[in-house]
Each structure stands twice: as C-alpha cells, then as structure tokens.
Design a protein around this motif. Sequence first.
Motif, PDB file in Angstrom:
ATOM      1  N   GLU A 588      47.539  87.018   2.595  1.00 56.78           N
ATOM      2  CA  GLU A 588      48.378  88.210   2.521  1.00 56.78           C
ATOM      3  C   GLU A 588      48.333  89.002   3.817  1.00 56.78           C
ATOM      4  O   GLU A 588      49.351  89.506   4.288  1.00 56.78           O
ATOM      5  CB  GLU A 588      47.939  89.081   1.343  1.00 56.78           C
ATOM      6  N   ASP A 589      47.125  89.114   4.422  1.00 59.34           N
ATOM      7  CA  ASP A 589      47.005  89.858   5.680  1.00 59.34           C
ATOM      8  C   ASP A 589      47.791  89.207   6.795  1.00 59.34           C
ATOM      9  O   ASP A 589      48.344  89.887   7.663  1.00 59.34           O
ATOM     10  CB  ASP A 589      45.531  89.979   6.089  1.00 59.34           C
ATOM     11  N   THR A 590      47.843  87.895   6.817  1.00 55.67           N
ATOM     12  CA  THR A 590      48.506  87.160   7.896  1.00 55.67           C
ATOM     13  C   THR A 590      49.944  86.788   7.547  1.00 55.67           C
ATOM     14  O   THR A 590      50.600  86.125   8.340  1.00 55.67           O
ATOM     15  CB  THR A 590      47.723  85.883   8.233  1.00 55.67           C
ATOM     16  N   ARG A 591      50.415  87.186   6.366  1.00 54.34           N
ATOM     17  CA  ARG A 591      51.763  86.855   5.855  1.00 54.34           C
ATOM     18  C   ARG A 591      51.968  85.360   5.660  1.00 54.34           C
ATOM     19  O   ARG A 591      53.100  84.897   5.517  1.00 54.34           O
ATOM     20  CB  ARG A 591      52.853  87.436   6.766  1.00 54.34           C
ATOM     21  N   LEU A 592      50.878  84.595   5.661  1.00 55.01           N
ATOM     22  CA  LEU A 592      50.992  83.186   5.305  1.00 55.01           C
ATOM     23  C   LEU A 592      51.296  83.028   3.823  1.00 55.01           C
ATOM     24  O   LEU A 592      51.693  81.947   3.378  1.00 55.01           O
ATOM     25  CB  LEU A 592      49.688  82.444   5.643  1.00 55.01           C
ATOM     26  N   ILE A 593      51.127  84.115   3.066  1.00 56.96           N
ATOM     27  CA  ILE A 593      51.362  84.052   1.632  1.00 56.96           C
ATOM     28  C   ILE A 593      52.829  83.765   1.325  1.00 56.96           C
ATOM     29  O   ILE A 593      53.165  83.231   0.258  1.00 56.96           O
ATOM     30  CB  ILE A 593      50.931  85.383   0.957  1.00 56.96           C
ATOM     31  N   VAL A 594      53.732  84.087   2.271  1.00 60.11           N
ATOM     32  CA  VAL A 594      55.167  83.864   2.030  1.00 60.11           C
ATOM     33  C   VAL A 594      55.481  82.369   1.971  1.00 60.11           C
ATOM     34  O   VAL A 594      56.032  81.887   0.970  1.00 60.11           O
ATOM     35  CB  VAL A 594      56.008  84.589   3.091  1.00 60.11           C
ATOM     36  N   PRO A 595      55.143  81.561   3.002  1.00 58.57           N
ATOM     37  CA  PRO A 595      55.419  80.116   2.871  1.00 58.57           C
ATOM     38  C   PRO A 595      54.551  79.449   1.810  1.00 58.57           C
ATOM     39  O   PRO A 595      55.012  78.531   1.123  1.00 58.57           O
ATOM     40  CB  PRO A 595      55.114  79.568   4.274  1.00 58.57           C
ATOM     41  N   ILE A 596      53.296  79.910   1.667  1.00 61.12           N
ATOM     42  CA  ILE A 596      52.432  79.325   0.638  1.00 61.12           C
ATOM     43  C   ILE A 596      52.980  79.645  -0.755  1.00 61.12           C
ATOM     44  O   ILE A 596      53.026  78.788  -1.644  1.00 61.12           O
ATOM     45  CB  ILE A 596      50.986  79.828   0.796  1.00 61.12           C
ATOM     46  N   GLY A 597      53.415  80.907  -0.942  1.00 60.06           N
ATOM     47  CA  GLY A 597      53.975  81.291  -2.232  1.00 60.06           C
ATOM     48  C   GLY A 597      55.239  80.528  -2.565  1.00 60.06           C
ATOM     49  O   GLY A 597      55.482  80.176  -3.734  1.00 60.06           O
ATOM     50  N   GLU A 598      56.049  80.234  -1.550  1.00 61.12           N
ATOM     51  CA  GLU A 598      57.248  79.433  -1.775  1.00 61.12           C
ATOM     52  C   GLU A 598      56.875  78.030  -2.271  1.00 61.12           C
ATOM     53  O   GLU A 598      57.506  77.490  -3.191  1.00 61.12           O
ATOM     54  CB  GLU A 598      58.045  79.342  -0.476  1.00 61.12           C
ATOM     55  N   TRP A 599      55.829  77.459  -1.658  1.00 61.99           N
ATOM     56  CA  TRP A 599      55.360  76.135  -2.091  1.00 61.99           C
ATOM     57  C   TRP A 599      54.832  76.175  -3.516  1.00 61.99           C
ATOM     58  O   TRP A 599      55.083  75.268  -4.314  1.00 61.99           O
ATOM     59  CB  TRP A 599      54.271  75.653  -1.126  1.00 61.99           C
ATOM     60  N   VAL A 600      54.097  77.246  -3.868  1.00 62.21           N
ATOM     61  CA  VAL A 600      53.519  77.375  -5.210  1.00 62.21           C
ATOM     62  C   VAL A 600      54.618  77.416  -6.267  1.00 62.21           C
ATOM     63  O   VAL A 600      54.547  76.714  -7.288  1.00 62.21           O
ATOM     64  CB  VAL A 600      52.629  78.629  -5.303  1.00 62.21           C
ATOM     65  N   ILE A 601      55.651  78.227  -6.045  1.00 56.00           N
ATOM     66  CA  ILE A 601      56.738  78.334  -7.027  1.00 56.00           C
ATOM     67  C   ILE A 601      57.447  76.993  -7.187  1.00 56.00           C
ATOM     68  O   ILE A 601      57.750  76.551  -8.303  1.00 56.00           O
ATOM     69  CB  ILE A 601      57.729  79.437  -6.606  1.00 56.00           C
ATOM     70  N   GLN A 602      57.706  76.342  -6.065  1.00 53.45           N
ATOM     71  CA  GLN A 602      58.392  75.056  -6.120  1.00 53.45           C
ATOM     72  C   GLN A 602      57.564  74.028  -6.898  1.00 53.45           C
ATOM     73  O   GLN A 602      58.077  73.326  -7.782  1.00 53.45           O
ATOM     74  CB  GLN A 602      58.656  74.552  -4.687  1.00 53.45           C
ATOM     75  N   ARG A 603      56.267  73.926  -6.586  1.00 53.57           N
ATOM     76  CA  ARG A 603      55.418  72.929  -7.244  1.00 53.57           C
ATOM     77  C   ARG A 603      55.220  73.264  -8.719  1.00 53.57           C
ATOM     78  O   ARG A 603      55.213  72.361  -9.580  1.00 53.57           O
ATOM     79  CB  ARG A 603      54.063  72.862  -6.518  1.00 53.57           C
ATOM     80  N   ALA A 604      55.048  74.560  -9.040  1.00 55.87           N
ATOM     81  CA  ALA A 604      54.856  74.955 -10.443  1.00 55.87           C
ATOM     82  C   ALA A 604      56.092  74.610 -11.282  1.00 55.87           C
ATOM     83  O   ALA A 604      55.968  74.120 -12.423  1.00 55.87           O
ATOM     84  CB  ALA A 604      54.554  76.449 -10.524  1.00 55.87           C
ATOM     85  N   CYS A 605      57.286  74.842 -10.723  1.00 54.22           N
ATOM     86  CA  CYS A 605      58.509  74.507 -11.469  1.00 54.22           C
ATOM     87  C   CYS A 605      58.624  73.000 -11.669  1.00 54.22           C
ATOM     88  O   CYS A 605      59.055  72.529 -12.732  1.00 54.22           O
ATOM     89  CB  CYS A 605      59.729  75.050 -10.725  1.00 54.22           C
ATOM     90  N   GLU A 606      58.262  72.217 -10.656  1.00 53.55           N
ATOM     91  CA  GLU A 606      58.331  70.760 -10.781  1.00 53.55           C
ATOM     92  C   GLU A 606      57.401  70.263 -11.886  1.00 53.55           C
ATOM     93  O   GLU A 606      57.771  69.378 -12.668  1.00 53.55           O
ATOM     94  CB  GLU A 606      57.958  70.121  -9.441  1.00 53.55           C
ATOM     95  N   GLU A 607      56.196  70.821 -11.960  1.00 50.54           N
ATOM     96  CA  GLU A 607      55.251  70.382 -12.991  1.00 50.54           C
ATOM     97  C   GLU A 607      55.714  70.823 -14.372  1.00 50.54           C
ATOM     98  O   GLU A 607      55.546  70.108 -15.363  1.00 50.54           O
ATOM     99  CB  GLU A 607      53.855  70.943 -12.691  1.00 50.54           C
ATOM    100  N   ALA A 608      56.296  72.012 -14.466  1.00 55.23           N
ATOM    101  CA  ALA A 608      56.703  72.537 -15.782  1.00 55.23           C
ATOM    102  C   ALA A 608      57.804  71.697 -16.407  1.00 55.23           C
ATOM    103  O   ALA A 608      57.940  71.655 -17.636  1.00 55.23           O
ATOM    104  CB  ALA A 608      57.151  73.989 -15.646  1.00 55.23           C
ATOM    105  N   THR A 609      58.600  71.027 -15.581  1.00 53.80           N
ATOM    106  CA  THR A 609      59.660  70.176 -16.146  1.00 53.80           C
ATOM    107  C   THR A 609      59.099  68.991 -16.932  1.00 53.80           C
ATOM    108  O   THR A 609      59.818  68.372 -17.719  1.00 53.80           O
ATOM    109  CB  THR A 609      60.574  69.666 -15.014  1.00 53.80           C
ATOM    110  N   LYS A 610      57.829  68.671 -16.752  1.00 56.33           N
ATOM    111  CA  LYS A 610      57.199  67.550 -17.447  1.00 56.33           C
ATOM    112  C   LYS A 610      56.626  67.967 -18.803  1.00 56.33           C
ATOM    113  O   LYS A 610      56.167  67.122 -19.575  1.00 56.33           O
ATOM    114  CB  LYS A 610      56.081  66.957 -16.588  1.00 56.33           C
ATOM    115  N   TRP A 611      56.614  69.290 -19.081  1.00 59.10           N
ATOM    116  CA  TRP A 611      56.036  69.792 -20.331  1.00 59.10           C
ATOM    117  C   TRP A 611      57.127  69.943 -21.391  1.00 59.10           C
ATOM    118  O   TRP A 611      58.318  69.898 -21.089  1.00 59.10           O
ATOM    119  CB  TRP A 611      55.362  71.140 -20.094  1.00 59.10           C
ATOM    120  N   PRO A 612      56.712  70.218 -22.623  1.00 59.16           N
ATOM    121  CA  PRO A 612      57.692  70.517 -23.674  1.00 59.16           C
ATOM    122  C   PRO A 612      58.546  71.720 -23.297  1.00 59.16           C
ATOM    123  O   PRO A 612      58.105  72.621 -22.575  1.00 59.16           O
ATOM    124  CB  PRO A 612      56.816  70.801 -24.896  1.00 59.16           C
ATOM    125  N   GLU A 613      59.758  71.780 -23.792  1.00 57.11           N
ATOM    126  CA  GLU A 613      60.717  72.776 -23.348  1.00 57.11           C
ATOM    127  C   GLU A 613      60.349  74.201 -23.744  1.00 57.11           C
ATOM    128  O   GLU A 613      60.886  75.157 -23.175  1.00 57.11           O
ATOM    129  CB  GLU A 613      62.104  72.429 -23.902  1.00 57.11           C
TER     130      GLU A 613
END
Length: 785
Positions: A588-613
Amino acid sequence: MLVTGERNDIPALPRDFPADALLGLKTPAGADWARVRGIQHAGLANSSTLFLIANAVAGLVAIAMIAFDLPLLLTVAWGAALGFALWQVWKSDGMLADADRNGLPAGAMRRNAVVSGVLGAVWSMPAIAITLLGGSVDVLMLWTISATLIAAAMVIRSSAPAGTAIFVAAIGVPQVAAFLLTGDLVMAAASIGFVGLALVGIIRSARSYLKVRVAEAGVAEKDEVVSMLLREFEEGDADWLWQIDRQRRIHSASPRFAFALGGEPAGYNGTSFIQAIAGKAWETGQFPPSLHDLAERLKSRASFSNLLVQVAIGAQRRWWELSGTPVFDQQGKFTGFRGVGSDVTEQRESSEKIARLARYDTLTGLPNRLMLTETLADAMKYAEQWRTRCAFLMLDLDRFKSVNDSLGHLVGDQLLASVSDRLQSLMGDGEMVGRLGGDEFAIVIRDAGNKARIEELAQAVIGRLSEPYEVNRHTLYVGASVGSAFGPRDGDTVEMLMRNADLALYRAKDEGGSAHFAYKPELHAHAEERRKLEIALRGALERDELTLDFQPVVDAKTESIASFEALLRWNSRDHGFVSPAKFIPLAEDTRLIVPIGEWVIQRACEEATKWPEHVRVAVNVSGEQLLDPAFSDTVVRALSMSGLAANRLEIEVTESIFLRDGTTAGATLEQIKGLGCSVALDDFGTGYSSLGYLRKVRFSTIKVDRSFVQGASAGSDESLAIIKAVVALADSLEMNTTAEGVETEEEAAMIRALGCNKIQGYYFGRPMGAADALALFRRQRAANA
C-alpha cells in the motif's frame, strides 16, 4: 558602443590587421571584424566627392586626348560608360555613410568591389582601344592619367582596400598589356612595379587608418564611460560626498548630504558627524555596534570602504554605506576625512526580507528546512564542545492527507497554520520548531541533557495536536507521530541524525501513529529489510510467487458454504513465506497494491467460476485501489474475462478507506454496486465513526470483528452488547452480518443464538488453496450422491 578592451560578453575590435583580413579574404575569430568592415567602408562616403571629382577631371582630359584618334561614337560611348560607372560608385558610397555605427549593409562590400572593378575597367579601355586601332596618341600619356588616378585612389580610398585594390588592378593590368603590345618592355616593367607598390601602399595605408580609428574608438569609449559615471553620480539621489575636519565635525556639507541628514547644509556645518547620525543614542550613549565601528575607524585615521552603518535620522532608522579616506595637507598634517556615502536602507531591508524568506516557511512562519539544519548543526557543535547532547524530533501529522483531499488545500493550509501555533506554544528555552515541508515538522533541542524532557515534549506534542480543530466551520481531528534521535550518540552529522530520526518516525507510524518512538540501532536493519522486501515484492507477480488461499464463510443455520474470502499469500524466492501483515502495508505504501489487487480480483473470479453458482467470492480492497480511477474498469474486466456473474463477487473494505478521501471511495463503491456486486464492511466497530460510514454507503454485509467474538466468548458484557447492537442495526438496514474468528463449537452456537447470518473462522475451515477449496465441493457432491 565601440569596445577596444577585452570583454567576455562583447567581441573586441582587433589589434592586429593581417593583409588577407583587411582585404576581406578571411575573418579571424575572437574579434569584431564585422565592426571593422563598417569602419573601413564608412571612410569611402567621406572621400567619395573628392574621388569622383578627380575621376571627372581626368575623364575630360582623356576625352580631349582621344577624340581625334578614335571614332566619335566610340569616344561618346566611353564617356557615357565612365559617367555611368562614376554614378554607381557615388550610389555605392552613399550607402556606407553610417556603416561605422549601424554596421555594413548586406552585400555592400561585394557591391563596392564590383563597381570599383567596373570603374577601373572603364579607365583601361582607351589604352587598349588606341593600341588595337593604332592611334597616334602615345599610350604613355594615357598611362600618366591612369597612374594619377591610382595614386589618388591609394590616398583617398585606402580605408577599404579590397575595392581599391581591384580598381588599381583593373586599370594597371590592361595598361601593362598595352605596353607589351606596343613593344615597350621598359614601361611594361615600370608599370608592373608601380601597380605592385600601389597595392602594398594600399594595405599599409588601410592598416594605419584602422589603427588610428580603433585608438579613437578606445578614447571615445573611455570618455563616454567617465562622463556616464560622473553624470550618474551627480544625478543620483542616493549618493553624496561628505567631509569632516580633524575634530570630526562636518565641513562643507553638500546639499545632497544635508538632504540625507534631513535638513539644510548650513545647519550641519560644524556639527559633530557622529552626533548628527546617532540621533537619541547620542544622549543615552547606547550606540549601535556599527556606529562604534565607524568612530573607531575615524579615531584611528584609517581608510575604510563600504562600511555599513546604522544611523538615526529623526525618528527613522536608516542604513548608510560609507567609504572614507584621511586627508593630509602639503606638510603631511592630518586635516580630516573625505568620502562618499549612500543610503542603502531599501537594499538592506530587501536583503533581510530575502534572508528571512530563505529561512522561514511562508505558510506557517516557522523556520524552514534550511534554518532547521543550520540550527541543528550549531546544536551539534555546542554538544561536542560542552560534552552534552542535542536532540532532533521529527513530527508527521496523522490523517492530514484525508483532510487535504476531502476539504481542499485551503482548509489544509489553515489547519497547518493552527498546528504551527500549537507547536510554538509548547517550545521552551533552547527549543526551536520548524516545518520541513508538507505535513512534516521538526524540533531542534540545543541541550538535551534531560532525557525525560524529550519524552515529555513528545507526548505533549501528540496530545496537543490530537485535540480537535475548528477550521472554516469544520471540526477536524488529526494526530501526530514523533520520532527522535540524540546527537552525537545517534549520529555525528546533521544528515545522519535527521535520517535516524526519520527512521524512528517511520517506526512510530508503523505502530499505528499517535506515538513517539526513539531511534534504536536495529531500526537500520529493519529499514534495510524493508528495502529488500520492497525490491522482492516488485518482482513477485512476474516470478509467480503470489497465490490465493480461500477461507470458507458458512450459513449460520445450515452450516453450508455460502462464500469464500480470498486471502493473498506470498512465498518469496528470497525471503520465504512473508506474512500478509508485513507485505500488505508495504504494497500500500509503494502503490504496488494496485497491480497486485488487479491480479487478486482476476484470479479470485477465475477460481469462483469452478464453484457452485450459489457460492460467492469475497475480495479485500484497500483505499489505494479505490482511489485508482481505473478500479471499476478492473472489476468489469475481471468479471468479463472470467465469465463470473457480478452478484457472485463481493468487495470487502475497511473503515480506513474513508480516512483519505471518503467522497471518492464512496463514489467508487456505488459504481461497484451498480455493476451488481455486493459490498461488505470489514472490521466493523474498530475504527472511527462507524455509523457515519453506514450512512454514506449502503453495504450488503457487516462483518463483526473477531475481537468482539472472542470478548463475548470470554464473558465480556460489552462485547456481547456490541454484537447484539450490530445485528439489530443490520437487520433494520436489511444487511447481513458475518461473525469473524469463530474457533469453537461454543462460539458458533453463541453467534447463531445472537442472530448473525454467516460465520467465518477456524471452526468451519482454515484458509486453503484453490484446489482444496474445489475439493470441498467434490466431497460434498459425493456425500450427497
């Protein structure tokens, strides 16, 4: 202005005049040869009339000689050609009248050479024509006229040797050819010698002419400079001459000197010089040091220059700059002083103002970084001299940026001014507070022998700055973090001491703010570790070191999985497993949280598609991400690329996002809700003004912090009451509640009884990898089958 001396900014006129340079064949570097060309050709305009008269008279004589040997038409044509050539010479010379002052016109030098050559060629025609046509007139007679013109040109037009030389050559060469055609070799040789001597004479005459003109330019410049200086001195209203006798009494006061004293000359003659400029100090004897200095110099009969003296003229304090020299008569007897003075009050006040601006902050009026470092350097010298200690405290305001971002810089500046007033009120003897910049302040303590005073002052600063501020009809709250270092123990240079105090300040802010932390040597190791960790974190995404764990959130009644919370993990190649509590604040201090957070949202959505609706995924989002203008686009892109339905993504935020820019954060969250995603408020009740945040944004879920769950489990009536109140509040606002940190069956039963909708904690599942989360559903399907 003509310049003959050596100057760095303006090219000087040359002192040497090579023949090729005089003829314009080359232009030597380092001198103002353009100015030389102007001086050369300006002489042509002055001598043009005499030269033209000589040519006209010679032309009439020549016509009289050739009229009986050449056809009339040819004679008339030659006369017309001569007249035309003389007219062109007159026009060319007329263009050069101001060449020495305004510079040589473009093409003027070439034009002069051409018309001079044409005139010379016209003069060579009779001799050639008579030689070819066999006239009876002796070619020697025509050569006499030509030689006369060559001599006249050498004398009259030598200032511009290029055109004159061409004129001479244009006459002489054809004349030599005529002698050769008639077989008169002696005259041909004599003509060659005469023309050669004429060319040499032209160069020498041009060189002499220029030397004289350059010398005249030097004298003229010196006269002009001296006249200008005398005129400026006589006309200036700030300078005057002063004179005193051997008893230091004013003698022959000039009108301007008397005006500077505020009266008439007659009123000051015979008055003591010191008395006249001392004002009331003459009666009290309390003279400024500069007046003492002046009196001592007058007493010792020593010359002085540019002595700055504070004088009193009536009720005004003025500053004079005096120079003086002792005067002696013919017998060597001292008769007094004579000198010059000027009133430099305005310059002195401007210098003082500039010096103040250079060392004081314009917004708060406090000493700035420059003055703080100078004062700290002086304090360190004092500490070294007396074997004591000095101290340097760095202060940083907590939550100031949120005020600046939400209410604007005007309110922020007014808040800083109020902070500076409070800080100044806390300073004691030998203590100075200043502003380093932004919301950073510093305190220099000259003698820090009493260590308890440092802690006492730091706590007083924190307490005083944490009190509410009333600024522009706003009630504002900010805190302060303080880092301190002692010199020379914690640093033997200004830079080292400031750096170590900054490390201590960073540690204080790292501990949550509103705290004082003194420098310790291990902070360097901590800072170095942080630096290396930051470098490693910048490459974590590229090296595929980041992963997601998922912790289940279950329905309180059925205990079936309702959602998973995505938790970021970092297994560094260089540092091993790094705790989120360590690398998330760093990101957060270095603003690296922005690209890292983008990766987290993308990966979390990809995994959630494998679960029950019906199963959602919750992603934690920091304030830095919400302030990013592209955050909404990031969510849209993650949903579209993964194919996850928007209602299956829940964004979790904490109350801290509202401390920086609540308006922007609230607007971003409303955009997210407009996409169909849900928004949860995490760690509810642990920050400030939680109820106010519920009013700003309509959350889908309120998460009860684990500290309240553990407190209620331990029998805390306060924690139990808070959970009940949160559940009741959520029910009334049609929001869900999730209890965090449930670790036992008893805690689960208690939470279920209190009415929470969902439960999260180790009792129902620890954070697990994506494969393990997917395996839960597979086992559940197998059990159902």
